[in-house]
Motif scaffolding. Structure first.
Motif, PDB file in Angstrom:
ATOM      1  N   ASP A 176      27.926  27.391  36.770  1.00 20.13           N
ATOM      2  CA  ASP A 176      28.085  28.184  36.544  1.00 20.13           C
ATOM      3  C   ASP A 176      26.136  28.038  35.573  1.00 20.13           C
ATOM      4  OD1 ASP A 176      30.221  29.654  37.526  1.00 20.13           O
ATOM      5  OD2 ASP A 176      31.238  29.177  35.893  1.00 20.13           O
ATOM      6  N   LYS A 236      24.907  35.108  38.816  1.00 18.23           N
ATOM      7  CA  LYS A 236      26.736  35.032  39.513  1.00 18.23           C
ATOM      8  C   LYS A 236      27.149  35.382  40.743  1.00 18.23           C
ATOM      9  CE  LYS A 236      26.325  33.406  35.217  1.00 18.23           C
ATOM     10  NZ  LYS A 236      26.531  32.413  35.279  1.00 18.23           N
ATOM     11  N   ASP A 237      26.934  36.033  41.506  1.00 16.54           N
ATOM     12  CA  ASP A 237      27.066  36.778  42.396  1.00 16.54           C
ATOM     13  C   ASP A 237      26.775  35.217  43.756  1.00 16.54           C
ATOM     14  OD1 ASP A 237      28.030  39.128  41.939  1.00 16.54           O
ATOM     15  OD2 ASP A 237      25.896  40.218  42.810  1.00 16.54           O
ATOM     16  N   ASN A 283      29.747  32.461  42.118  1.00 12.40           N
ATOM     17  CA  ASN A 283      30.418  33.070  42.882  1.00 12.40           C
ATOM     18  C   ASN A 283      31.228  33.164  43.757  1.00 12.40           C
ATOM     19  OD1 ASN A 283      31.934  33.610  40.537  1.00 12.40           O
ATOM     20  ND2 ASN A 283      31.017  35.708  40.592  1.00 12.40           N
TER      21      ASN A 283
END
Length: 144
Positions: free
Chosen positions: A20, A26-27, A30
């Protein structure tokens, strides 16, 4: 939550925090976390499959002792527990004597693994049969 899940959680928690912090998208973060989880699950599944193949080979062995040593060990441990917590206390109360047998900590662990493995194996078997229409052992063997 089992010991393996706790260990994986202790490992993946800090690892996911680093992802993180290091990955700004963020994609993408993830996606990386998802890949790590998938590989951990596949690794755990392959280890479980290897253990199941060993147990299956033992169960199909030619020797009676090869097929029966695990159940016999569980029966002995259960007999010791029944003696220590059922028989011996009553004999001691009625006759003033009752023999309690020492059960080392490792034997408790072994019994926990044996019973837990059976319960997890049966649960997994039912889930696999419901999802695929064939049992986990049939999947290992490659049969229907």
């Amino acid at each position: 939550m089992g010991l393996i899940e706790k260990a994986l959680g202790a490992l993946t928690g800090p690892l996911f925090d680093v992802i993180d912090e290091a990955v700004t998208d963020k994609d993408e973060a993830n996606r990386l976390k998802s890949q790590i989880k998938t590989r951990l699950i596949e690794s755990r599944d392959s280890a479980m499959k290897a253990r199941m193949e060993i147990i299956l080979a033992e169960a199909q062995g030619e020797s009676w002792i090869q097929r029966s040593w695990r159940p016999l060990l569980m029966i002995v441990i259960v007999a010791i527990i029944a003696n220590n917590y059922l028989l011996a206390p009553y004999l001691s109360a009625m006759f003033g004597t009752g023999l309690q047998l020492e059960l080392p900590e490792r034997m408790w662990d072994l019994m926990t693994l044996g019973v837990g493995g059976y319960i997890a194996g049966r649960s997994g078997e039912k889930i696999a049969r419901g999802a695929t229409g064939k049992s986990f052992i049939d999947s290992i063997k490659g049969t229907k």
